[in-house]
Design an enzyme around this catalytic site. Sequence first.
Site, mmCIF file in Angstrom:
data_model
loop_
_atom_site.group_PDB
_atom_site.id
_atom_site.type_symbol
_atom_site.label_atom_id
_atom_site.label_comp_id
_atom_site.label_asym_id
_atom_site.label_seq_id
_atom_site.Cartn_x
_atom_site.Cartn_y
_atom_site.Cartn_z
ATOM 1 N N ASP A 23 0.784 -1.110 0.067
ATOM 2 C CA ASP A 23 0.057 -0.254 0.179
ATOM 3 C C ASP A 23 0.998 1.190 -0.161
ATOM 4 O O ASP A 23 1.718 1.505 1.158
ATOM 5 C CB ASP A 23 -0.934 0.141 1.266
ATOM 6 C CG ASP A 23 -1.763 1.200 1.383
ATOM 7 O OD1 ASP A 23 -2.044 1.925 0.413
ATOM 8 O OD2 ASP A 23 -2.275 1.483 2.454
ATOM 9 N N ASN A 25 -0.269 4.490 -0.368
ATOM 10 C CA ASN A 25 -0.887 5.793 0.116
ATOM 11 C C ASN A 25 -1.698 5.838 1.127
ATOM 12 O O ASN A 25 -2.560 6.316 1.531
ATOM 13 C CB ASN A 25 -1.702 6.366 -1.137
ATOM 14 C CG ASN A 25 -2.937 5.367 -1.460
ATOM 15 O OD1 ASN A 25 -2.883 4.271 -1.187
ATOM 16 N ND2 ASN A 25 -3.714 6.010 -2.194
ATOM 17 N N ASP A 27 -4.030 3.974 2.709
ATOM 18 C CA ASP A 27 -5.472 3.719 2.816
ATOM 19 C C ASP A 27 -5.564 2.221 3.227
ATOM 20 O O ASP A 27 -7.014 1.765 3.237
ATOM 21 C CB ASP A 27 -6.211 4.042 1.618
ATOM 22 C CG ASP A 27 -5.854 3.181 0.448
ATOM 23 O OD1 ASP A 27 -5.046 2.441 0.359
ATOM 24 O OD2 ASP A 27 -6.634 3.553 -0.780
ATOM 25 N N ASP A 31 -1.714 -1.254 -3.936
ATOM 26 C CA ASP A 31 -1.962 -0.264 -5.116
ATOM 27 C C ASP A 31 -0.809 -0.367 -6.206
ATOM 28 O O ASP A 31 0.132 -1.186 -6.054
ATOM 29 C CB ASP A 31 -2.318 1.181 -4.882
ATOM 30 C CG ASP A 31 -1.440 1.499 -3.670
ATOM 31 O OD1 ASP A 31 -0.112 1.730 -4.080
ATOM 32 O OD2 ASP A 31 -1.921 1.946 -2.604
ATOM 33 N N ASP A 100 -4.310 -9.973 -16.196
ATOM 34 C CA ASP A 100 -5.457 -11.085 -16.100
ATOM 35 C C ASP A 100 -6.551 -10.627 -17.070
ATOM 36 O O ASP A 100 -7.009 -9.720 -17.004
ATOM 37 C CB ASP A 100 -5.925 -11.083 -14.424
ATOM 38 C CG ASP A 100 -6.358 -12.313 -13.925
ATOM 39 O OD1 ASP A 100 -7.298 -13.029 -14.681
ATOM 40 O OD2 ASP A 100 -5.715 -12.661 -12.873
ATOM 41 N N ASP A 201 -8.662 -16.104 -17.095
ATOM 42 C CA ASP A 201 -9.434 -16.513 -16.073
ATOM 43 C C ASP A 201 -10.352 -17.447 -16.451
ATOM 44 O O ASP A 201 -11.183 -17.280 -17.539
ATOM 45 C CB ASP A 201 -10.137 -15.327 -15.472
ATOM 46 C CG ASP A 201 -11.046 -15.669 -14.071
ATOM 47 O OD1 ASP A 201 -10.331 -15.919 -13.197
ATOM 48 O OD2 ASP A 201 -12.151 -15.738 -13.869
ATOM 49 N N GLU A 257 -6.599 -20.392 -17.362
ATOM 50 C CA GLU A 257 -6.971 -21.124 -16.106
ATOM 51 C C GLU A 257 -7.972 -22.290 -16.560
ATOM 52 O O GLU A 257 -9.128 -21.864 -17.156
ATOM 53 C CB GLU A 257 -7.542 -20.312 -15.153
ATOM 54 C CG GLU A 257 -7.864 -20.861 -13.849
ATOM 55 C CD GLU A 257 -9.015 -19.932 -12.719
ATOM 56 O OE1 GLU A 257 -8.763 -20.259 -11.675
ATOM 57 O OE2 GLU A 257 -9.650 -19.441 -13.147
ATOM 58 N N HIS A 330 -4.071 -16.968 -5.677
ATOM 59 C CA HIS A 330 -5.043 -16.302 -4.665
ATOM 60 C C HIS A 330 -6.125 -17.278 -4.463
ATOM 61 O O HIS A 330 -7.128 -16.750 -3.832
ATOM 62 C CB HIS A 330 -5.349 -15.140 -5.562
ATOM 63 C CG HIS A 330 -5.897 -15.308 -6.713
ATOM 64 N ND1 HIS A 330 -5.426 -15.636 -7.778
ATOM 65 C CD2 HIS A 330 -7.311 -15.055 -7.134
ATOM 66 C CE1 HIS A 330 -6.546 -15.949 -8.637
ATOM 67 N NE2 HIS A 330 -7.478 -15.362 -8.642
ATOM 68 N N ASP A 331 -6.380 -18.194 -5.297
ATOM 69 C CA ASP A 331 -7.546 -19.081 -4.940
ATOM 70 C C ASP A 331 -7.248 -20.402 -3.778
ATOM 71 O O ASP A 331 -7.934 -21.209 -3.726
ATOM 72 C CB ASP A 331 -7.882 -19.628 -6.019
ATOM 73 C CG ASP A 331 -8.525 -18.357 -7.178
ATOM 74 O OD1 ASP A 331 -9.050 -17.542 -6.458
ATOM 75 O OD2 ASP A 331 -8.561 -18.737 -8.224
#
Length: 566
Positions: A23, A25, A27, A31, A100, A201, A257, A330-331
């Site tokens: 991150d 900035n 929040d 990013d 992606d 995907d 995928e 990520h899955d």
Amino acid sequence: MKPMETWWKESVIYQIYPRSFNDSNDDGIGDLNGIRERLDYLADLGVDVLWLSPVYQSPNADNGYDISDYQAIMDEFGTMEDFDLLLKEAHEKGLKIVMDLVVNHTSDEHEWFVESRKSKDNPYRDYYIWKDGKADQAPNNWGSAFSGPAWKYDEQTGQWYLHIFAEKQPDLNWENERVRQSVYKMMTWWLDKGIDGFRMDVINLISKDQAFPDGETHGGAYGNSMEFCCNGPRVHAYLKEMNKEVLSKYDIVTVGEAPGATIEEAQRYAGSEENELNMVFQFEMMDIDHGKYGKWSPMPFDLKKMKANFKKWQEGLDGRGWNSLYWDNHDQPRIVSRWGSDKKAWRKKSAKMLALCLHMHQGTPYIYQGEELGMTNVRFPSIDAYHDIEILNAYRELVKETGAMREEEFMEGVYKLSRDNARTPMQWSDEAYAGFSSVEPWIGVNPNYTEINAKQEIADPDSVFHFYQRLIALRHTNKVVPYGTYRQYMEEDDNVYVFTREYEGQKLLVACNFSEQPQTVEWPDALLEEGYTPWIGNDSLKPFEKAVTLTPYEGIVWIKEETKKA
Ligand code: GLC
Ligand code: CA
């Protein structure tokens, strides 16, 4: 047949899940500028290609896998200028960028769908799959991959639309040539910007059986849609068309995928003569520890199943296609917790063994952020701390609505195999919030960041990070690593995985102990050759002898070079 040599077969691809990477900035959300700040770290690791999970405009029903504008950057991640700068700086450091491509479905907030749902005669109506229902019933019994039905009734026009994933992810109608042309145009726009390829995907779901038959319910409330969507009737025709109209015009890398893809299907998607994709992510390996309710009922790890799967895919694509190699993304949960051990005594060693094992196969390896640190699964205190739509929907259905599973039982599944295990913030340092952000991140940090973090691992020459660095370097300098022919031995052994690789006068012998006990290996006759010297391992390197005792979670490679005749 000898594989054709090319750059993407010699590359290592690093997957970034931007929301959880860095991150810039403050929040609490990762990013694009955050990624840019870490390019030196990635270059130092030695990877060649970065794959970014979706960074496009999205209402985030499924963390960016629900895209509302393919040609704009998600506000939380930055701007198109930030993207262009990231691409430029990455290229300057010799890193390629793969995007992606999520085109089985869009967000329901995409302009195409907003138009489509307006009326039956809207020019975009056929961009999606609309059907009449029977009375109050959906057009067929298909269930969604995220629980509940795969059809949603839309008041405005009195029809139902198909969504294999969440309600907010309506499926595109690939039968419609205008849809295909719109997608190709968008892909061309990105490629002309200079990106280096696509990860696609659920790309093998784009062609649905147009009869839309009911699926098997297997005793559940909904029918299985997958046999009518995975590897559907026209999927190869569409990919050949995409290849001809777009992909073949650029020197890029593509990976699809492909849940539900068999080796026979993969030979077509990733066949070197087929002109479709370079490689696919297969799921057969990832499903070996799924039980009655899939990932929510984990099964014990069975090394023999894993070995059988490697054998099938390594042999099945050798010389005729190309494998992708992955443990994590990520899955998936974290591999060290899944098939290694995240106990303090074994975490580091088993993470290295797993790395060595994967990277010594034929194919292109993928590293998911944090895997190179040996990051582990997480156990959040309650369901409220979880964010993933797949977890939350399954919890509602299996625990709350049907009572099929007890809460504690379901949570064990969440701890072992759920997707949020991979989505906790990247552990950069032992500072607050793991150095990911200076404010509380969008999802909880794994409390073990004080011990497991990049800063500490970079400083420690014996770390998991430096082991990955060495494996990557070996792939770049020895062709036997990417290209060597694979052969498996001792298939019946429950604890040890042994295989060889051979290429142009070099031979590797790989042995991995997947157990927490020492294992003495007596080599089969075929392996009793002279001339092996130890090459890389996660324990003190031992000579090759008639019988070798591997320590718990030891992984080792011996190498033999054909002596050149004078
Ligand atoms: C793929 C993605 C996953 C997403 C799904 C729907 O499997 O990897 O994260 O939820 O497709 O887009
Ligand atoms: Ca941010």
